[in-house]
Scaffold this motif. Sequence first.
Motif, PDB file in Angstrom:
ATOM      1  N   PRO A  54       0.809  -1.223   0.000  1.00  0.00           N
ATOM      2  CA  PRO A  54       0.000   0.000   0.000  1.00  0.00           C
ATOM      3  C   PRO A  54       0.844   1.277   0.000  1.00  0.00           C
ATOM      4  O   PRO A  54       0.517   2.233  -0.711  1.00  0.00           O
ATOM      5  CB  PRO A  54      -0.826  -0.125   1.286  1.00  0.00           C
ATOM      6  CG  PRO A  54      -0.986  -1.597   1.464  1.00  0.00           C
ATOM      7  CD  PRO A  54       0.322  -2.186   1.020  1.00  0.00           C
ATOM      8  N   GLN A  55       1.924   1.281   0.777  1.00  0.00           N
ATOM      9  CA  GLN A  55       2.774   2.475   0.816  1.00  0.00           C
ATOM     10  C   GLN A  55       3.433   2.709  -0.533  1.00  0.00           C
ATOM     11  O   GLN A  55       3.545   3.854  -0.993  1.00  0.00           O
ATOM     12  CB  GLN A  55       3.843   2.324   1.903  1.00  0.00           C
ATOM     13  CG  GLN A  55       4.608   3.607   2.212  1.00  0.00           C
ATOM     14  CD  GLN A  55       3.724   4.681   2.822  1.00  0.00           C
ATOM     15  OE1 GLN A  55       2.993   4.430   3.770  1.00  0.00           O
ATOM     16  NE2 GLN A  55       3.770   5.879   2.272  1.00  0.00           N
ATOM     17  N   MET A  56       3.861   1.644  -1.192  1.00  0.00           N
ATOM     18  CA  MET A  56       4.473   1.775  -2.517  1.00  0.00           C
ATOM     19  C   MET A  56       3.454   2.263  -3.543  1.00  0.00           C
ATOM     20  O   MET A  56       3.773   3.099  -4.399  1.00  0.00           O
ATOM     21  CB  MET A  56       5.076   0.439  -2.954  1.00  0.00           C
ATOM     22  CG  MET A  56       6.322   0.044  -2.185  1.00  0.00           C
ATOM     23  SD  MET A  56       6.902  -1.599  -2.663  1.00  0.00           S
ATOM     24  CE  MET A  56       8.551  -1.585  -1.947  1.00  0.00           C
ATOM     25  N   VAL A  57       2.236   1.722  -3.471  1.00  0.00           N
ATOM     26  CA  VAL A  57       1.189   2.183  -4.387  1.00  0.00           C
ATOM     27  C   VAL A  57       0.914   3.662  -4.173  1.00  0.00           C
ATOM     28  O   VAL A  57       0.761   4.435  -5.135  1.00  0.00           O
ATOM     29  CB  VAL A  57      -0.092   1.342  -4.191  1.00  0.00           C
ATOM     30  CG1 VAL A  57      -1.280   1.981  -4.915  1.00  0.00           C
ATOM     31  CG2 VAL A  57       0.126  -0.078  -4.704  1.00  0.00           C
ATOM     32  N   LYS A  58       0.848   4.091  -2.928  1.00  0.00           N
ATOM     33  CA  LYS A  58       0.596   5.498  -2.631  1.00  0.00           C
ATOM     34  C   LYS A  58       1.683   6.384  -3.228  1.00  0.00           C
ATOM     35  O   LYS A  58       1.401   7.482  -3.743  1.00  0.00           O
ATOM     36  CB  LYS A  58       0.530   5.706  -1.117  1.00  0.00           C
ATOM     37  CG  LYS A  58       0.274   7.155  -0.708  1.00  0.00           C
ATOM     38  CD  LYS A  58       0.218   7.308   0.804  1.00  0.00           C
ATOM     39  CE  LYS A  58      -0.034   8.770   1.213  1.00  0.00           C
ATOM     40  NZ  LYS A  58      -0.084   8.919   2.683  1.00  0.00           N
ATOM     41  N   ASN A  59       2.928   5.920  -3.175  1.00  0.00           N
ATOM     42  CA  ASN A  59       4.043   6.717  -3.664  1.00  0.00           C
ATOM     43  C   ASN A  59       4.309   6.533  -5.153  1.00  0.00           C
ATOM     44  O   ASN A  59       5.286   7.067  -5.674  1.00  0.00           O
ATOM     45  CB  ASN A  59       5.311   6.358  -2.877  1.00  0.00           C
ATOM     46  CG  ASN A  59       5.212   6.745  -1.417  1.00  0.00           C
ATOM     47  OD1 ASN A  59       4.500   7.679  -1.058  1.00  0.00           O
ATOM     48  ND2 ASN A  59       5.919   6.027  -0.556  1.00  0.00           N
ATOM     49  N   SER A  60       3.457   5.781  -5.827  1.00  0.00           N
ATOM     50  CA  SER A  60       3.642   5.508  -7.249  1.00  0.00           C
ATOM     51  C   SER A  60       2.682   6.345  -8.084  1.00  0.00           C
ATOM     52  O   SER A  60       1.864   7.094  -7.564  1.00  0.00           O
ATOM     53  CB  SER A  60       3.385   4.018  -7.529  1.00  0.00           C
ATOM     54  OG  SER A  60       1.985   3.749  -7.524  1.00  0.00           O
ATOM     55  N   GLN A  61       2.780   6.191  -9.397  1.00  0.00           N
ATOM     56  CA  GLN A  61       1.856   6.841 -10.324  1.00  0.00           C
ATOM     57  C   GLN A  61       0.716   5.911 -10.746  1.00  0.00           C
ATOM     58  O   GLN A  61       0.002   6.191 -11.705  1.00  0.00           O
ATOM     59  CB  GLN A  61       2.617   7.337 -11.550  1.00  0.00           C
ATOM     60  CG  GLN A  61       3.591   8.466 -11.221  1.00  0.00           C
ATOM     61  CD  GLN A  61       4.263   9.041 -12.452  1.00  0.00           C
ATOM     62  OE1 GLN A  61       3.752   8.947 -13.560  1.00  0.00           O
ATOM     63  NE2 GLN A  61       5.423   9.639 -12.269  1.00  0.00           N
ATOM     64  N   LEU A  62       0.532   4.804 -10.005  1.00  0.00           N
ATOM     65  CA  LEU A  62      -0.562   3.900 -10.305  1.00  0.00           C
ATOM     66  C   LEU A  62      -1.892   4.569  -9.980  1.00  0.00           C
ATOM     67  O   LEU A  62      -2.153   4.926  -8.835  1.00  0.00           O
ATOM     68  CB  LEU A  62      -0.428   2.615  -9.492  1.00  0.00           C
ATOM     69  CG  LEU A  62      -1.462   1.533  -9.804  1.00  0.00           C
ATOM     70  CD1 LEU A  62      -1.161   0.903 -11.163  1.00  0.00           C
ATOM     71  CD2 LEU A  62      -1.497   0.460  -8.726  1.00  0.00           C
ATOM     72  N   GLY A  63      -2.736   4.721 -11.000  1.00  0.00           N
ATOM     73  CA  GLY A  63      -4.038   5.327 -10.798  1.00  0.00           C
ATOM     74  C   GLY A  63      -5.178   4.334 -10.888  1.00  0.00           C
ATOM     75  O   GLY A  63      -6.246   4.557 -10.314  1.00  0.00           O
ATOM     76  N   TYR A  64      -4.940   3.206 -11.585  1.00  0.00           N
ATOM     77  CA  TYR A  64      -5.995   2.225 -11.822  1.00  0.00           C
ATOM     78  C   TYR A  64      -5.359   0.849 -11.917  1.00  0.00           C
ATOM     79  O   TYR A  64      -4.210   0.708 -12.332  1.00  0.00           O
ATOM     80  CB  TYR A  64      -6.747   2.535 -13.126  1.00  0.00           C
ATOM     81  CG  TYR A  64      -7.236   3.957 -13.210  1.00  0.00           C
ATOM     82  CD1 TYR A  64      -8.475   4.316 -12.686  1.00  0.00           C
ATOM     83  CD2 TYR A  64      -6.442   4.958 -13.769  1.00  0.00           C
ATOM     84  CE1 TYR A  64      -8.916   5.628 -12.733  1.00  0.00           C
ATOM     85  CE2 TYR A  64      -6.883   6.277 -13.831  1.00  0.00           C
ATOM     86  CZ  TYR A  64      -8.112   6.598 -13.300  1.00  0.00           C
ATOM     87  OH  TYR A  64      -8.541   7.895 -13.338  1.00  0.00           O
ATOM     88  N   GLY A  65      -6.124  -0.182 -11.573  1.00  0.00           N
ATOM     89  CA  GLY A  65      -5.565  -1.515 -11.693  1.00  0.00           C
ATOM     90  C   GLY A  65      -6.502  -2.594 -11.220  1.00  0.00           C
ATOM     91  O   GLY A  65      -7.635  -2.349 -10.802  1.00  0.00           O
ATOM     92  N   VAL A  66      -6.002  -3.814 -11.303  1.00  0.00           N
ATOM     93  CA  VAL A  66      -6.729  -5.004 -10.854  1.00  0.00           C
ATOM     94  C   VAL A  66      -5.805  -5.754  -9.903  1.00  0.00           C
ATOM     95  O   VAL A  66      -4.702  -6.159 -10.292  1.00  0.00           O
ATOM     96  CB  VAL A  66      -7.121  -5.910 -12.033  1.00  0.00           C
ATOM     97  CG1 VAL A  66      -7.909  -7.113 -11.534  1.00  0.00           C
ATOM     98  CG2 VAL A  66      -7.938  -5.127 -13.067  1.00  0.00           C
ATOM     99  N   THR A  67      -6.242  -5.924  -8.665  1.00  0.00           N
ATOM    100  CA  THR A  67      -5.424  -6.626  -7.676  1.00  0.00           C
ATOM    101  C   THR A  67      -5.995  -8.014  -7.448  1.00  0.00           C
ATOM    102  O   THR A  67      -7.218  -8.214  -7.428  1.00  0.00           O
ATOM    103  CB  THR A  67      -5.346  -5.845  -6.351  1.00  0.00           C
ATOM    104  OG1 THR A  67      -4.437  -6.510  -5.470  1.00  0.00           O
ATOM    105  CG2 THR A  67      -6.692  -5.703  -5.667  1.00  0.00           C
ATOM    106  N   ALA A  68      -5.108  -8.995  -7.314  1.00  0.00           N
ATOM    107  CA  ALA A  68      -5.514 -10.395  -7.305  1.00  0.00           C
ATOM    108  C   ALA A  68      -5.726 -10.910  -5.890  1.00  0.00           C
ATOM    109  O   ALA A  68      -4.896 -10.680  -5.000  1.00  0.00           O
ATOM    110  CB  ALA A  68      -4.459 -11.247  -8.005  1.00  0.00           C
ATOM    111  N   LEU A  69      -6.824 -11.641  -5.702  1.00  0.00           N
ATOM    112  CA  LEU A  69      -7.083 -12.409  -4.491  1.00  0.00           C
ATOM    113  C   LEU A  69      -6.634 -13.840  -4.749  1.00  0.00           C
ATOM    114  O   LEU A  69      -6.872 -14.385  -5.829  1.00  0.00           O
ATOM    115  CB  LEU A  69      -8.571 -12.384  -4.148  1.00  0.00           C
ATOM    116  CG  LEU A  69      -9.190 -11.002  -3.909  1.00  0.00           C
ATOM    117  CD1 LEU A  69     -10.705 -11.088  -3.927  1.00  0.00           C
ATOM    118  CD2 LEU A  69      -8.698 -10.421  -2.588  1.00  0.00           C
TER     119      LEU A  69
END
Length: 550
Positions: A54-69
């Motif tokens: 989560p911290q890496m996502v926050k600090n990234s330019q990722l705006g949209y995606g699909v996360t796997a369960l």
Amino acid sequence: MKNIFDFHFHLLFKHLISIKDNGRLPLDSNFKTKGLMSAIDEFMGNAFDSQSSPQMVKNSQLGYGVTALMAMEYAFAENINGFFKGFSPSKLPINWSFVDRVKNRETTYFDLFKEEIAYYQSNFTNLEKDFNIRFISRKQKPAGDIFSSQQYTYLAFSVEGAHNFSDAKIRESGAVTDPGKCYREIQDDKNQVDLFSINLVHLSEIPEQHMCGFAQALNGTAQTAFRSEDFIPKSGFGISDKGKDFIRSVFLHPYPSLIDVKHMSVFSRHKFYQFRKELGEQHPETLRLPIISSHTGFTFSSIKDFVEQKNYRSGFRYVQGKTICEIQAKNRYIGKTDFLLNNKLFANPWTINLFDEEIIEIMRSNGLIGISMDQRILGAAKGTADGIRPEYFKDPEAIPLYEWRKWFKEGTFDLKESITSSQEYKTDRQIRHIYLLCAHIIYAVRLGYAEMNWVGERSPWDHICIGSDYDGLINPINPYDDITSIGKLRNDLLVYLPIVDKRLEPLKEIKVFQNKDFEPIKENYLEECVDKFLSENGKKFLKRYLNNWN
């Protein structure tokens, strides 16, 4: 600007199986190995350390995606203790009681799956407040226009492996399971998560619920670490009746999920393409559902040519009384770099990667292909002298017995049975990996132009995107070690895509960035293509999803 789309990554799985101070690793902490375990992890390609926390996502330019369960499979738990359990939680923060529940078969995959969903749901508020991460659903549509926001990262959920819908005790092979019922339990509930897509299989045999054949993915290093025969495909057969019933349940649901063909054996993938068309004849509304492969590479070959020209050597061996069928593909030269030494590029010819016919099949379905950021999937094979290869790829891959007999023993492919800015300094290895990523992009586009007639503004560029598989125990390409680095990708693609277009050997008569008079394409065209790959295609796909694929 938070605008990049990633078709496949894992946000919280490592936190789910972690431990710190008798609790789980806090969301604002990364999963981090230390000491000797850190050295072992580096040897394995930094698979354990966080790549998309989560911290890496926050600090990234990722705006949209699909996360796997993903419910942990027995194969991962079977022998991992013997190799890693001696490390303390401070060196390897794994919750061994979680792993032991799987190893000792004390639960079902469906219960593990619901446990992971509950873990996400319990953290929805914190993920939004502390990390600007929101989750989207057709059941409760977003209040505003998520595609004009730059503040949040918007994610949908996928399911990696239909074993997640097995309600039998793990490895209870005589059990009767009802995966369709389990799927409906989640998808019928307005207060539950909305499942964007599902892989029919993942990385191992699931004896209590055979759905289809899977493709071998783990190579020698990973096999040493986990040591389970369940990672070796043995029981492939196309798609089972249970698998077909499950696909019907998924496709005919009011909120249908897509079937992701990644991890299916190549024979099973072709049976899926065939079954999808047959189902479409009975239920035409299902044909609006596109085919996807969310995190993949390419073989740079036609499956018909691969099988009939026998671009592999075939054999079998016996292990503890069991027959293991294998093929060892010929190395596939695809281009070169500028370096005087070690400059040749090769594809990964394992059949987990897509063949030419499949790229076209996905494009024709108006689908989407996510290109993996795993260097091994893209074709990197070793640390040094990777531009020098023998005739055959170093690792043979196991093929399920029936499928091996059907296609690879005699070499008969029977479709009736299947169906511009300055760059920072980069090392040789870093540039090789960027070239490999660009090679996959260029090849998909060339193949699309060669095999399809495009009308209006549509083009092959509309059907590819990133599918990193970060935090999926991958060895990421250099220099994109984790999700925080993907913001640098745009500049690299602007520089290297035209270079690779000039040097890529397969379909070299088609130049993506030259017009019919062999003059350079305008720079803004290149930028439009890169932006489609990085952002626009994924956003359009999510819009279709929120509109229930209509």
